[in-house]
Motif scaffolding. Structure first.
Motif, PDB file in Angstrom:
ATOM      1  N   ASP A 125      65.345  45.711  -9.302  1.00  0.00           N
ATOM      2  CA  ASP A 125      65.507  45.146 -10.635  1.00  0.00           C
ATOM      3  C   ASP A 125      66.813  44.357 -10.701  1.00  0.00           C
ATOM      4  OD1 ASP A 125      63.187  46.485 -11.276  1.00  0.00           O
ATOM      5  OD2 ASP A 125      64.166  48.036 -12.470  1.00  0.00           O
ATOM      6  N   GLY A 126      66.741  43.142 -11.229  1.00  0.00           N
ATOM      7  CA  GLY A 126      67.918  42.298 -11.385  1.00  0.00           C
ATOM      8  C   GLY A 126      68.292  41.481 -10.169  1.00  0.00           C
ATOM      9  N   ASN A 127      67.589  41.626  -9.061  1.00  0.00           N
ATOM     10  CA  ASN A 127      67.912  40.871  -7.852  1.00  0.00           C
ATOM     11  C   ASN A 127      67.469  39.414  -8.038  1.00  0.00           C
ATOM     12  OD1 ASN A 127      68.001  39.691  -5.272  1.00  0.00           O
ATOM     13  ND2 ASN A 127      67.400  41.585  -4.251  1.00  0.00           N
ATOM     14  N   PRO A 128      68.401  38.451  -7.948  1.00  0.00           N
ATOM     15  CA  PRO A 128      68.025  37.049  -8.142  1.00  0.00           C
ATOM     16  C   PRO A 128      67.067  36.518  -7.078  1.00  0.00           C
ATOM     17  CG  PRO A 128      70.342  37.232  -7.508  1.00  0.00           C
ATOM     18  CD  PRO A 128      69.842  38.629  -7.725  1.00  0.00           C
ATOM     19  N   ALA A 129      66.928  37.223  -5.945  1.00  0.00           N
ATOM     20  CA  ALA A 129      65.978  36.791  -4.913  1.00  0.00           C
ATOM     21  C   ALA A 129      64.539  36.834  -5.410  1.00  0.00           C
ATOM     22  CB  ALA A 129      66.121  37.659  -3.658  1.00  0.00           C
ATOM     23  N   ARG A 130      64.296  37.544  -6.498  1.00  0.00           N
ATOM     24  CA  ARG A 130      62.932  37.608  -7.034  1.00  0.00           C
ATOM     25  C   ARG A 130      62.385  36.203  -7.318  1.00  0.00           C
ATOM     26  NH1 ARG A 130      60.076  41.635 -11.252  1.00  0.00           N
ATOM     27  NH2 ARG A 130      58.228  40.359 -11.605  1.00  0.00           N
ATOM     28  N   ARG A 131      63.252  35.292  -7.769  1.00  0.00           N
ATOM     29  CA  ARG A 131      62.801  33.916  -8.039  1.00  0.00           C
ATOM     30  C   ARG A 131      62.264  33.267  -6.761  1.00  0.00           C
ATOM     31  NH1 ARG A 131      67.551  34.264 -10.847  1.00  0.00           N
ATOM     32  NH2 ARG A 131      68.690  32.972  -9.358  1.00  0.00           N
ATOM     33  N   LEU A 132      62.938  33.482  -5.639  1.00  0.00           N
ATOM     34  CA  LEU A 132      62.462  32.950  -4.358  1.00  0.00           C
ATOM     35  C   LEU A 132      61.101  33.549  -4.019  1.00  0.00           C
ATOM     36  CD1 LEU A 132      62.660  31.522  -1.582  1.00  0.00           C
ATOM     37  CD2 LEU A 132      63.979  33.512  -0.796  1.00  0.00           C
ATOM     38  N   TYR A 133      60.966  34.845  -4.206  1.00  0.00           N
ATOM     39  CA  TYR A 133      59.693  35.500  -3.883  1.00  0.00           C
ATOM     40  C   TYR A 133      58.563  34.942  -4.746  1.00  0.00           C
ATOM     41  CZ  TYR A 133      62.936  38.801  -1.708  1.00  0.00           C
ATOM     42  OH  TYR A 133      63.929  39.361  -0.962  1.00  0.00           O
ATOM     43  N   GLU A 134      58.827  34.753  -6.011  1.00  0.00           N
ATOM     44  CA  GLU A 134      57.793  34.202  -6.895  1.00  0.00           C
ATOM     45  C   GLU A 134      57.444  32.771  -6.502  1.00  0.00           C
ATOM     46  OE1 GLU A 134      59.710  34.980 -10.642  1.00  0.00           O
ATOM     47  OE2 GLU A 134      58.704  36.936 -10.847  1.00  0.00           O
ATOM     48  N   ARG A 135      58.451  31.942  -6.185  1.00  0.00           N
ATOM     49  CA  ARG A 135      58.184  30.564  -5.731  1.00  0.00           C
ATOM     50  C   ARG A 135      57.403  30.558  -4.416  1.00  0.00           C
ATOM     51  NH1 ARG A 135      63.686  29.775  -6.856  1.00  0.00           N
ATOM     52  NH2 ARG A 135      64.104  29.634  -4.626  1.00  0.00           N
ATOM     53  N   GLY A 137      55.022  32.592  -3.642  1.00  0.00           N
ATOM     54  CA  GLY A 137      53.649  33.064  -3.812  1.00  0.00           C
ATOM     55  C   GLY A 137      53.478  34.560  -4.012  1.00  0.00           C
ATOM     56  N   PHE A 138      54.560  35.303  -4.133  1.00  0.00           N
ATOM     57  CA  PHE A 138      54.446  36.735  -4.402  1.00  0.00           C
ATOM     58  C   PHE A 138      54.159  36.960  -5.878  1.00  0.00           C
ATOM     59  CE2 PHE A 138      56.851  36.953  -0.463  1.00  0.00           C
ATOM     60  CZ  PHE A 138      56.351  38.084   0.149  1.00  0.00           C
ATOM     61  N   VAL A 139      53.352  37.982  -6.154  1.00  0.00           N
ATOM     62  CA  VAL A 139      53.064  38.382  -7.530  1.00  0.00           C
ATOM     63  C   VAL A 139      53.357  39.874  -7.676  1.00  0.00           C
ATOM     64  CG1 VAL A 139      51.319  36.589  -7.914  1.00  0.00           C
ATOM     65  CG2 VAL A 139      50.628  38.823  -7.026  1.00  0.00           C
ATOM     66  N   PRO A 140      53.765  40.303  -8.881  1.00  0.00           N
ATOM     67  CA  PRO A 140      54.019  41.732  -9.089  1.00  0.00           C
ATOM     68  C   PRO A 140      52.754  42.546  -8.835  1.00  0.00           C
ATOM     69  CG  PRO A 140      54.931  40.440 -10.880  1.00  0.00           C
ATOM     70  CD  PRO A 140      54.085  39.504 -10.057  1.00  0.00           C
ATOM     71  N   ALA A 141      52.943  43.723  -8.217  1.00  0.00           N
ATOM     72  CA  ALA A 141      51.807  44.593  -7.904  1.00  0.00           C
ATOM     73  C   ALA A 141      52.187  46.059  -8.088  1.00  0.00           C
ATOM     74  CB  ALA A 141      51.330  44.324  -6.477  1.00  0.00           C
ATOM     75  N   GLY A 142      53.043  46.336  -9.079  1.00  0.00           N
ATOM     76  CA  GLY A 142      53.395  47.724  -9.356  1.00  0.00           C
ATOM     77  C   GLY A 142      54.892  47.941  -9.406  1.00  0.00           C
ATOM     78  N   ARG A 143      55.264  49.187  -9.648  1.00  0.00           N
ATOM     79  CA  ARG A 143      56.667  49.591  -9.749  1.00  0.00           C
ATOM     80  C   ARG A 143      56.918  50.770  -8.826  1.00  0.00           C
ATOM     81  NH1 ARG A 143      60.668  47.332 -11.670  1.00  0.00           N
ATOM     82  NH2 ARG A 143      61.559  49.272 -12.377  1.00  0.00           N
ATOM     83  N   ARG A 144      58.152  50.890  -8.364  1.00  0.00           N
ATOM     84  CA  ARG A 144      58.564  52.031  -7.535  1.00  0.00           C
ATOM     85  C   ARG A 144      59.983  52.431  -7.918  1.00  0.00           C
ATOM     86  NH1 ARG A 144      56.246  52.760  -2.361  1.00  0.00           N
ATOM     87  NH2 ARG A 144      57.332  54.745  -2.484  1.00  0.00           N
ATOM     88  N   GLU A 145      60.284  53.684  -7.749  1.00  0.00           N
ATOM     89  CA  GLU A 145      61.646  54.200  -7.863  1.00  0.00           C
ATOM     90  C   GLU A 145      62.006  54.751  -6.490  1.00  0.00           C
ATOM     91  OE1 GLU A 145      63.665  54.159 -10.651  1.00  0.00           O
ATOM     92  OE2 GLU A 145      62.086  53.005 -11.639  1.00  0.00           O
ATOM     93  N   LEU A 146      63.100  54.262  -5.919  1.00  0.00           N
ATOM     94  CA  LEU A 146      63.560  54.718  -4.608  1.00  0.00           C
ATOM     95  C   LEU A 146      65.067  54.891  -4.645  1.00  0.00           C
ATOM     96  CD1 LEU A 146      61.592  52.276  -2.279  1.00  0.00           C
ATOM     97  CD2 LEU A 146      61.164  54.706  -2.544  1.00  0.00           C
ATOM     98  N   ALA A 147      65.518  56.004  -4.125  1.00  0.00           N
ATOM     99  CA  ALA A 147      66.955  56.274  -3.998  1.00  0.00           C
ATOM    100  C   ALA A 147      67.694  55.996  -5.306  1.00  0.00           C
ATOM    101  CB  ALA A 147      67.546  55.478  -2.849  1.00  0.00           C
ATOM    102  N   GLY A 148      67.048  56.317  -6.432  1.00  0.00           N
ATOM    103  CA  GLY A 148      67.683  56.169  -7.729  1.00  0.00           C
ATOM    104  C   GLY A 148      67.694  54.760  -8.289  1.00  0.00           C
TER     105      GLY A 148
END
Length: 158
Positions: A125-135, A137-148
Motif C-alpha cells: 500500500d502506498g508504493n508509487p511503483a503501482r502506477r508502473l504495474y498498472e501501465r 497491464g497488471f490489474v488488482p486481484a485481491g488483498r494480502r497482509e504480510l509481515a504486518g
C-alpha cells in the motif's frame, strides 16, 4: 519481507545474507531466478521471479537460515500456486524513467505466457511503483497482509 527472510533488521545487514543466497541455486533469492537488465555493460535493473508451485521448496533454505538464527522458520507464502510470481523488481536510481522496469516486466510476462500461467505480484500500500504495474497491464486481484503490511495482489495475463 526481505528482513524477515534474511532474519535481519536493516538493509545493510540483509545485503550480505542476500549475496550469500544469490550465488546458490535452489532458493528464491538465487541467481537462477533473476533477469538482469544492462545498459552497455552496466547492470541497471533486475527482476526476480519464481513459480508459485515451487515456493515452499525454494523457501526451505531460508527457513533453515532462520532456524540457525534461533528464529521461527515460518515464512508466509506470497504466491497462490499456479503463477509466475514477480518477487522483486528494481532499477538503479540512474536508470529510472528509461523504461528498464517496464522492459523487465515485459520479459517476465513473456516467460509467464510461455509457461501458460499469469504473472503476479504484491505491491505494498502506498508504493508509487503501482502506477508502473498498472501501465504494464497488471490489474488488482485481491488483498494480502504480510509481515504486518498491507498489499494488493496484482495479476497480468498475456
Amino acid at each position: 519481507m526481505g528482513h524477515h527472510l534474511t532474519a535481519t533488521q536493516s538493509d545493510e545487514a540483509a545485503a550480505p545474507v542476500i549475496a550469500e543466497f544469490f550465488v546458490q541455486p535452489g532458493n528464491r533469492l538465487s541467481y537462477a531466478n533473476v533477469l538482469i537488465a544492462e545498459l552497455g555493460a552496466q547492470p541497471v535493473g533486475l527482476a526476480l521471479t519464481y513459480l508459485g508451485e515451487e515456493a515452499d521448496d525454494l523457501d526451505a533454505p531460508l527457513r533453515e537460515h532462520r532456524r540457525r538464527q534461533q528464529l521461527s522458520p515460518d515464512i508466509t507464502r506470497e504466491t497462490e500456486g499456479d503463477e509466475l510470481y514477480l518477487d522483486t523488481l528494481a532499477t538503479t536510481a540512474a536508470a529510472r524513467g528509461q523504461g528498464i522496469g517496464a522492459a523487465l516486466i515485459d520479459a517476465c510476462a513473456q516467460r509467464a505466457q510461455t509457461l501458460g500461467v499469469p504473472l503476479t505480484l504484491l505491491v505494498e500500500d502506498g508504493n508509487p511503483a503501482r502506477r508502473l504495474y498498472e501501465r504494464s497491464g497488471f490489474v488488482p486481484a485481491g488483498r494480502r497482509e504480510l509481515a504486518g503490511h498491507g498489499y494488493t495482489r496484482m495479476e497480468r495475463r498475456g
